[in-house]
Structure formats: structure tokens, C-alpha cells
Write a protein that holds these residues in place. Structure first.
Motif, PDB file in Angstrom:
ATOM      1  N   THR A  34      -1.628   9.362  -1.155  1.00 51.18           N
ATOM      2  CA  THR A  34      -2.580   8.674  -2.015  1.00 51.18           C
ATOM      3  C   THR A  34      -1.913   8.380  -3.361  1.00 51.18           C
ATOM      4  OG1 THR A  34      -4.418   9.865  -0.965  1.00 51.18           O
ATOM      5  CG2 THR A  34      -4.862   8.797  -3.081  1.00 51.18           C
TER       6      THR A  34
ATOM      7  N   ASN B  46      -3.833  15.223   6.356  1.00 53.62           N
ATOM      8  CA  ASN B  46      -3.344  14.447   7.495  1.00 53.62           C
ATOM      9  C   ASN B  46      -1.975  13.819   7.240  1.00 53.62           C
ATOM     10  OD1 ASN B  46      -3.992  12.526   5.624  1.00 53.62           O
ATOM     11  ND2 ASN B  46      -5.458  11.408   6.909  1.00 53.62           N
ATOM     12  N   ARG B  47      -1.294  14.265   6.129  1.00 52.85           N
ATOM     13  CA  ARG B  47       0.073  13.859   5.784  1.00 52.85           C
ATOM     14  C   ARG B  47       0.140  12.421   5.265  1.00 52.85           C
ATOM     15  NH1 ARG B  47       3.564  17.703   7.371  1.00 52.85           N
ATOM     16  NH2 ARG B  47       5.348  16.340   6.994  1.00 52.85           N
ATOM     17  N   HIS B  48      -0.981  11.751   5.021  1.00 50.75           N
ATOM     18  CA  HIS B  48      -0.985  10.444   4.392  1.00 50.75           C
ATOM     19  C   HIS B  48      -0.903  10.620   2.864  1.00 50.75           C
ATOM     20  CE1 HIS B  48      -3.082   8.456   8.074  1.00 50.75           C
ATOM     21  NE2 HIS B  48      -1.840   8.838   8.317  1.00 50.75           N
TER      22      HIS B  48
ATOM     23  N   GLN C 263      -0.511  14.228  -1.364  1.00 48.64           N
ATOM     24  CA  GLN C 263      -0.488  14.187   0.100  1.00 48.64           C
ATOM     25  C   GLN C 263      -1.735  14.852   0.659  1.00 48.64           C
ATOM     26  OE1 GLN C 263       2.932  15.979   1.966  1.00 48.64           O
ATOM     27  NE2 GLN C 263       2.917  14.469   3.600  1.00 48.64           N
ATOM     28  N   LYS C 264      -2.414  14.141   1.540  1.00 48.38           N
ATOM     29  CA  LYS C 264      -3.619  14.654   2.167  1.00 48.38           C
ATOM     30  C   LYS C 264      -3.267  15.615   3.305  1.00 48.38           C
ATOM     31  CE  LYS C 264      -6.212  10.393   1.254  1.00 48.38           C
ATOM     32  NZ  LYS C 264      -6.978   9.280   1.881  1.00 48.38           N
TER      33      LYS C 264
ATOM     34  N   ARG D 133       0.840  -1.192   0.000  1.00 45.54           N
ATOM     35  CA  ARG D 133       0.000   0.000   0.000  1.00 45.54           C
ATOM     36  C   ARG D 133       0.875   1.243   0.000  1.00 45.54           C
ATOM     37  NH1 ARG D 133      -0.640   2.047   5.212  1.00 45.54           N
ATOM     38  NH2 ARG D 133       0.286   0.743   6.854  1.00 45.54           N
ATOM     39  N   CYS D 134       0.280   2.365  -0.360  1.00 44.05           N
ATOM     40  CA  CYS D 134       1.037   3.610  -0.525  1.00 44.05           C
ATOM     41  C   CYS D 134       1.261   4.268   0.832  1.00 44.05           C
ATOM     42  CB  CYS D 134       0.279   4.549  -1.473  1.00 44.05           C
ATOM     43  SG  CYS D 134       1.200   6.054  -1.856  1.00 44.05           S
ATOM     44  N   SER D 135       2.292   3.831   1.549  1.00 40.23           N
ATOM     45  CA  SER D 135       2.668   4.437   2.831  1.00 40.23           C
ATOM     46  C   SER D 135       4.168   4.270   3.024  1.00 40.23           C
ATOM     47  CB  SER D 135       1.905   3.795   3.991  1.00 40.23           C
ATOM     48  OG  SER D 135       2.353   2.485   4.231  1.00 40.23           O
ATOM     49  N   LYS D 136       4.749   5.180   3.775  1.00 40.65           N
ATOM     50  CA  LYS D 136       6.192   5.138   4.005  1.00 40.65           C
ATOM     51  C   LYS D 136       6.607   3.865   4.732  1.00 40.65           C
ATOM     52  CE  LYS D 136       7.083  10.124   4.125  1.00 40.65           C
ATOM     53  NZ  LYS D 136       7.602  11.248   4.930  1.00 40.65           N
ATOM     54  N   LYS D 137       5.833   3.473   5.741  1.00 45.48           N
ATOM     55  CA  LYS D 137       6.210   2.302   6.528  1.00 45.48           C
ATOM     56  C   LYS D 137       6.178   1.039   5.682  1.00 45.48           C
ATOM     57  CE  LYS D 137       5.197  -0.020  10.891  1.00 45.48           C
ATOM     58  NZ  LYS D 137       5.394  -1.349  10.307  1.00 45.48           N
TER      59      LYS D 137
END
Length: 338
Positions: A332, A328-330, A325-326, A293-297
Motif C-alpha cells: 500500500t 496478503n503480501r500486497h 505491506q498487508k 499502481r503500487c505493485s511489483k509487477k
């Protein structure tokens, strides 16, 4: 979008900021060491024991802050087990340090309070002497009334009046001596303790203990924050220097010609790709295939890279329009649209 990206660019702190950070860190560590020394040095009066206990206090304090720095280093490398051991070691030393700070600050406040109590005791002693003279004068007046009843004014009353005059003169002298005593200045700290005791409806001793504990914990948190800030800044500087060095080496490396097929009429040149470009391409491939999924972690765990490297990857993806970037810093994923 471009203005938002510019505001989020991480820059290294300048010389002035780092000077302030190092100054605050040194002052906080020095204050913590001094307060711990006040407690450890009071354990034994023997000079050799004072040296040993004082050295123990300094070792505990310096070891505590190095353990916190090492905790940040291990967290940056994502070594959770090693980070937990460093945090446990720091917690033990921090508990000892906070106890030493509580004892040192409490000892200093008690010494100042004893000075105030001595001054107040002197004033109270003068008040008691003046009150005793007042009682003696009252008794003499009662005796004078009896002499008047017995018609012995000339002998008894005259003597009592002379004695009362001497007592009043002695009373005035005592009052002058009491008023000439130095004023017992309690200072703002004791005024704060009194206000806390009144506001919390508790005793001044309890309020003083609560204030001392609060100051000791705050001092440790203050020092730990700046030690962590120094560690984070050093890691960022090292990462930036390594990326810059790799980019310079990639730019200076000559292109190597390599034939690929004997029947082709031209040669393709192979360009040595730097590590950030390779990581970017790998991250783009796994995001395009939908493996993570599209996340740094998720990307960092998949590629087994550090947080600084994954930050560079997502910054490049954001610049090229592959992600948004949303608030909330997440992030997409916008890969197909891009």
C-alpha cells in the motif's frame, strides 16, 4: 515492523543445505535414468541397439532437466515466449521419461511377482498330489467295504489296508517336502498393492498400474523441484554478487568536481550513483506521480527490470516508510504521509 522485515530477508543457502539439495537432485535424476534404461534396453537384444537405446534414454533424461532449468531462467528474465517453448520441450521429454519410468518400475515389480508365483505354484502342486492321494484312499475304503460285504476280509481288505498305509506314508513325505519349501515373501510393495486393490474395490493389476504411474510422476516432480531450486539459488547468488560489486565500485569511485556556473564561488561534486539507487529513484518518481499502481509487477513492467531488482526496490521503500505491506503480501502506497 522491523522484526517482520528481518524475518523476510532472503539469505543465500549455506554449504550444508546446498549439499543436501545437490544430493537429492543427483539421486532423483539417477533413479529416473535407471528406470528409463530398464525400458529402453528391453526394446532390442542386439548389443549395439542396447547401446543406442540406452544413450537415447540418458540424453532424454538430461535434456529434460536442462529444459526445466532453462524454463526458470527465461521466466526470471520475463521472456514469456521463450519460456513457453522451453516448457513445451520439457513437457514432451517429461512424458517420454514418465512412460519409461512406468515401464521400468512395472518390469521390476513383475519380475518379483513372477518369483512369488513360481513358489506358490510349487506349493499348489504338492497340495494337488496330497489331495489325489486322499481321493485314492477314499476309493480304497469303498472297495474294502465291498470286500467286507462279500466276506473276503482276509484277502481283499488286508491288501487294501497295506496299500492305504503306503499311500499315507507317501502323503506324509509330500507334506514334509511342501513344508520345507522356501517361504514366498511378497514384500511390503505387494502388500500395499493388495491393500489398494481392496480399498479401491479393483483388481490387483489395476492397483499396481495406478501405483506405478503415481511413483513415476512423483519421481519426475521431485527431481524437477530440486532442479528449479538450484536454478533459483544460482540466480539469487549472481544477483547478490552483482549488487555487492556495484556498491563497492560506487564506494571506491572518487568524487568528481565539476563547475556549474562561472559566477558561482564554489564547485559542486558529482557522485556516481549505482544502478540500484537509480532504479529506486525512478520507481519513487513514478509512484509519486501516480503513473503506475503500487505493485511489483506494475513497477517491473514500467521500468523493464528483473524480479530481483524490483524486490530490492520495494524492500528499500518498505524500510523508508514509503509503502506498507498487508498480511496478503500486497503493498500500500504511503508516500505522501512519509
Amino acid at each position: 515492523m522491523s522484526n517482520l522485515q528481518k524475518r523476510r530477508i532472503r539469505h543465500a543457502k549455506g554449504p550444508f543445505a546446498m549439499t543436501v539439495v545437490y544430493s537429492f537432485t543427483g539421486a532423483a535424476i539417477l533413479a529416473s535414468i535407471i528406470f528409463s534404461l530398464l525400458l529402453f534396453l528391453s526394446i532390442d537384444d542386439d548389443p549395439w541397439m542396447k547401446v543406442l537405446f540406452g544413450s537415447l534414454a540418458v540424453i532424454f533424461e538430461l535434456g529434460k532437466f536442462f529444459a526445466w532449468y532453462e524454463f526458470g531462467e527465461r521466466m526470471a528474465r520475463r521472456h514469456l515466449t521463450a519460456a513457453l517453448s522451453a516448457f513445451t520441450f520439457y513437457s514432451i521429454l517429461a512424458a517420454i521419461s514418465i512412460g519409461g519410468s512406468i515401464g521400468g518400475i512395472n518390469s521390476a515389480t513383475n519380475t518379483a511377482q513372477r518369483h512369488v508365483d513360481v513358489q506358490q505354484s510349487k506349493v499348489h502342486a504338492f497340495d494337488l498330489q496330497i489331495a489325489a492321494i486322499d481321493k485314492q484312499i477314499d476309493l480304497n475304503n469303498i472297495a474294502a467295504e465291498k470286500y467286507i460285504t462279500l466276506n473276503r476280509i482276509a484277502t481283499g481288505v488286508a491288501r487294501i489296508q497295506k496299500e492305504n498305509a503306503k499311500l499315507r506314508q507317501q502323503q506324509v513325505e509330500l507334506a514334509v517336502q511342501r513344508d520345507n519349501l522356501p517361504v514366498a515373501s511378497q514384500g511390503s510393495v505387494f502388500g500395499l498393492i493388495g491393500s489398494l486393490a481392496d480399498g479401491l474395490n479393483t483388481t490387483p493389476v489395476t492397483a499396481q498400474l495406478g501405483l506405478v504411474i503415481f511413483l513415476s510422476v512423483l519421481l519426475d516432480l521431485f527431481a524437477a523441484f530440486f532442479v528449479g531450486l538450484i536454478g533459483e539459488e544460482l540466480r539469487f547468488t549472481r544477483t547478490t554478487a552483482a549488487v555487492k560489486k556495484q556498491s563497492e565500485q560506487a564506494a571506491q569511485t572518487p568524487q568528481a568536481a565539476q563547475p556549474i556556473e562561472s559566477n558561482e564561488q564554489h564547485n559542486e561534486t558529482r557522485i556516481e550513483i549505482s544502478r540500484p539507487d537509480i532504479l529506486f529513484q525512478k520507481a519513487l518518481d513514478i509512484l509519486l506521480t501516480g503513473d503506475v499502481r503500487c505493485s511489483k509487477k506494475a513497477v517491473a513492467d514500467k521500468l523493464d527490470i528483473s524480479s530481483e531488482e524490483v524486490n530490492h526496490i520495494f524492500h528499500a521503500l518498505l524500510e523508508k516508510g514509503f509503502v506498507t505491506q498487508k498480511p496478503n503480501r500486497h503493498f500500500t502506497w504511503q508516500g505522501e504521509q512519509a
